[in-house]
Scaffold this motif. Structure first.
Motif, PDB file in Angstrom:
ATOM      1  N   LYS A   9      17.096 -31.230  -2.147  1.00 34.60           N
ATOM      2  CA  LYS A   9      18.260 -30.891  -1.035  1.00 34.60           C
ATOM      3  C   LYS A   9      18.415 -32.016  -0.012  1.00 34.60           C
ATOM      4  O   LYS A   9      19.641 -32.107   0.029  1.00 34.60           O
ATOM      5  N   LYS A  13      22.659 -33.136   0.006  1.00 38.71           N
ATOM      6  CA  LYS A  13      23.133 -33.423   1.288  1.00 38.71           C
ATOM      7  C   LYS A  13      23.788 -34.695   1.412  1.00 38.71           C
ATOM      8  O   LYS A  13      24.927 -34.936   2.099  1.00 38.71           O
ATOM      9  N   LEU A 348      19.876 -22.294  -4.167  1.00 41.55           N
ATOM     10  CA  LEU A 348      19.687 -23.573  -3.514  1.00 41.55           C
ATOM     11  C   LEU A 348      20.725 -23.962  -2.653  1.00 41.55           C
ATOM     12  O   LEU A 348      20.727 -24.870  -1.689  1.00 41.55           O
ATOM     13  N   VAL A 352      21.360 -25.096   1.332  1.00 47.35           N
ATOM     14  CA  VAL A 352      21.772 -26.564   1.614  1.00 47.35           C
ATOM     15  C   VAL A 352      23.042 -26.267   2.632  1.00 47.35           C
ATOM     16  O   VAL A 352      22.839 -26.980   3.506  1.00 47.35           O
TER      17      VAL A 352
END
Ligand code: PSV
Ligand code: MN
Ligand code: MN
Length: 389
Positions: A9, A13, A348, A352
């Protein structure tokens, strides 16, 4: 939450994807440029659209310029306009292919006067970079020959080297030169920068701030692009990507649309080679034209496709893969890679986005925003920006 999931993650990002100003304007094939209602008429309006992509994806904070398609009086003011919208101006792309003088080439042209004109344009692009604060100058040359004997292939390489040297020496401290290759078109017999080897050879001679850019659409069918990526990363010369999809030629379709598995394999080599680390200096860019589909959602979709391929690449169990490879377990190793590729990473990525304060579904959020309707209503009159505009 496991450490692995957290690390994946965090990497997602941190990754950013640069969008090209020309993706927002009208475009087409050599048969027809289709006009779409509401397309930007100015570089500023292109930035307004790019700001929407950034607003809903959160990972597209920079916009590549194309000179002179994005010609303005004051580039510093354009950069300020971008900043006010949460954007930065990114890579500056040169254009030495839309002028009658360039019929036989630009920096490789047999006539020194034409070469001078082309190099002067490239130097002017560095001036633009100074004003915008851009790091990268991206060079793609349409130069080449159509017939054996048309020009001296070696002399053209010498002229290319001279031009690149002059421009490279003009770069300021942190500025870089990204040299793009393309194996054909518009020249068909011999292209002057046809492949990564030629681009790499020039970059090596120039110095460490010259790097190769891999446009995924610029290879012959069947080319193992991930091998090229692994090699350039290993040599510290991967400058970045122009992502797009191809079925037949330089199709410039949405990244990850034609062959998402290829994009995954490329991103796996990026991850494997440390290419997601900021220190690696790999620029992730789109180089696309949206001729028949709505432009802003197409850019959003492309950004999401890059993110999905990256997420899958990050999920490869590198320990299990290394063990299988060490043991000569061919099927086991392949299965590790395929397991990651087969993972549905959309939940997922939605997580995020929510953690970043974004809507988990950027396309739906854009559709709800009303921007598409607004630009059709407001952008009336004037000339739509497009190729050559
Ligand atoms: C032409 O092939 C091209 O698509 C190159 O990929 C450049 O990056 C792009 O145009 C913009 O000049
Ligand atoms: Mn390109
Ligand atoms: Mn191209």
């Amino acid at each position: 939450m496991t450490d692995v999931r957290q690390a994946v993650k965090a990497a997602l990002k941190a990754q950013t994807v640069e969008t090209p100003s020309w993706a927002y304007g009208d475009s087409g094939t050599r048969f027809k440029v289709f006009a779409q209602p509401g397309v930007p008429r100015t570089p500023r309006e292109k930035l307004d659209d790019a700001a929407k992509v950034q607003e809903f994806t959160g990972v597209a904070p920079t916009v590549a310029l194309h000179i002179p398609w994005d010609r303005v009086e004051d580039y510093a003011a354009l950069a300020a306009y971008a900043r006010e919208r949460g954007l930065r101006l990114g890579t500056v792309n040169s254009n030495t292919f839309q002028d009658d003088d360039y019929r036989l080439g630009s920096v490789c042209h047999p006539d020194a006067k034409v070469r001078r004109k082309a190099v002067d344009h490239l130097l002017a692009c560095v001036d633009v970079m100074d004003a915008t604060g851009s790091r990268d100058l991206k060079l793609w040359f349409a130069d080449g020959t159509n017939y054996p004997g048309q020009d001296d292939v070696r002399a053209r390489q010498d002229r290319l080297a001279d031009a690149l040297r002059e421009v490279y020496d003009r770069l300021g401290g942190a500025q870089r030169m990204l040299l793009e290759y393309k194996f054909f078109e518009p020249a068909f017999y011999a292209t002057d920068v046809p492949d990564w080897g030629t681009a790499y050879a020039h970059c090596l001679k120039l110095g460490p701030r010259a790097r190769v850019v891999v446009d995924t659409g610029h290879h012959a069918p069947g080319t193992n692009i991930e091998f090229i990526v692994a090699t350039l990363l290993r040599e510290g010369r991967l400058g970045g990507f122009d992502f797009n999809s191809r079925f037949y030629a330089d199709d410039d379709l949405m990244a990850g649309a034609a062959d998402p598995f290829q994009l995954f394999r490329i991103m796996y080599e990026v991850v494997r080679g440390g290419g997601l680390e900021p220190a690696a200096g790999v620029a992730f860019m789109l180089d696309q034209c949206h001729n028949v589909e709505a432009k802003i959602p197409a850019v959003i979709r492309s950004v999401m496709n890059v993110q999905e391929a990256t997420a899958k690449a990050l999920l490869v169990d590198r320990g299990a893969l290394a063990a299988a490879q060490r043991d000569g377990d061919v099927l086991g190793a392949n299965a590790v890679l395929m397991d990651a590729y087969a993972t549905d990473v959309r939940p997922l990525l939605a997580e995020v986005r929510e953690e970043c304060g974004l809507d988990p579904d950027p396309l739906a959020a854009y559709a709800r925003s009303g921007w598409a309707r607004r630009i059709v209503e407001e952008r009336v009159g004037g000339t739509p920006a497009g190729w050559g505009a």
